[in-house]
Write an enzyme that holds these catalytic residues in place. Structure first.
Site: not given
Ligand code: DGL
Length: 232
Positions: A80-81, A191
């Site tokens: 998760c970024n 993301c």
């Molecule tokens: N998949 C996540 C990321 O890479 C989370 C995004 C989120 O939940 O807002 O940022």
């Protein structure tokens, strides 16, 4: 003792706010199909996008602790970024000696492959505000222009698996418009939910090259997994 009882191999723990990190776990499993993987989707708190940094950090520490504790993982992939942007340092400090891999905005490879001198970054607000992105952009984006856009509504579409409705197309069109207009090449998917929307993004912006950093992170995770001790 952290080996998986069924295989004797070390477990790798992945987590994300939801299904996004599956794009990273999938890339890792393509490289190491035998690796036992435990995946946590933090659906109670999804999306992380609008939450305060401290809350995401606390969730990351709790989930990371559970993966390394009760789920007996030997390493962590913060797939998760947003969580990587705010919690990587804290996770490493809380678990010294445990390999912890995070997502990094792929500004460097994007700048190297750009055919237009302008690269796009699609990410959440957290990631774009974070130190990791600002530092990476400052270090590696010399000589190229960086246009950043928040994928407003993208996490929800990925969670719903909606890559084709009229509403999804309108949302994607709105977000991608400034990047298309600036002739960004490539557009980095900053993301982990966004690669799940690739069919939608490609249909809305057919001429755009998208860069998914999952492969590079998976390679790094595979190298660290290879170095973990084997056997019970
Ligand atoms: N998949 C996540 C990321 O890479 C989370 C995004 C989120 O939940 O807002 O940022």
């Amino acid at each position: 003792m952290t080996a998986d009882p069924a295989t004797g191999l070390p477990r790798a723990g992945f987590f994300d706010s939801g299904v996004g990190g599956v794009s990273v776990a999938r890339a890792f499993l393509r490289l190491r199909p035998a690796a036992p993987v435990v995946y946590t989707a933090d659906w109670t708190f999804c999306p992380y996008g609008a939450r305060p940094d401290a809350e995401i950090r606390a969730r990351a520490l709790e989930i990371g602790g559970a993966l390394l504790g009760e789920h007996r993982c030997a390493m962590l992939v913060v797939a998760c970024n947003s969580a990587s942007a705010v919690a990587l340092d804290a996770l490493r400090a809380a678990h010294p000696g445990v390999p912890v891999v995070g997502m990094e905005p792929a500004v460097k490879p994007a700048a190297a492959m750009s055919r237009t001198g302008c690269v796009g970054i699609l990410a959440t607000e957290h990631t774009l505000r974070g130190r990791l992105f600002r530092e990476t952009a400052a270090r590696h984006a010399a000589g190229v222009r960086v246009v950043a856009a928040v994928g407003e509504g993208f996490v929800e579409l990925a969670e719903a698996g909606d890559v084709s409705s009229a509403a999804a197309r309108a949302t994607a069109g709105r977000v991608l418009a400034p990047l298309v207009e600036a002739r960004c090449d490539p557009v980095v998917l900053g993301c982990t939910h966004y690669p799940l929307l690739l069919p939608l993004l490609r249909s809305v912006a057919p001429g755009v090259r998208f860069l998914d950093p999952a492969e590079a992170v998976a390679r790094r995770a595979a190298a660290l997994w290879d170095a973990l001790p084997r056997g019970a």
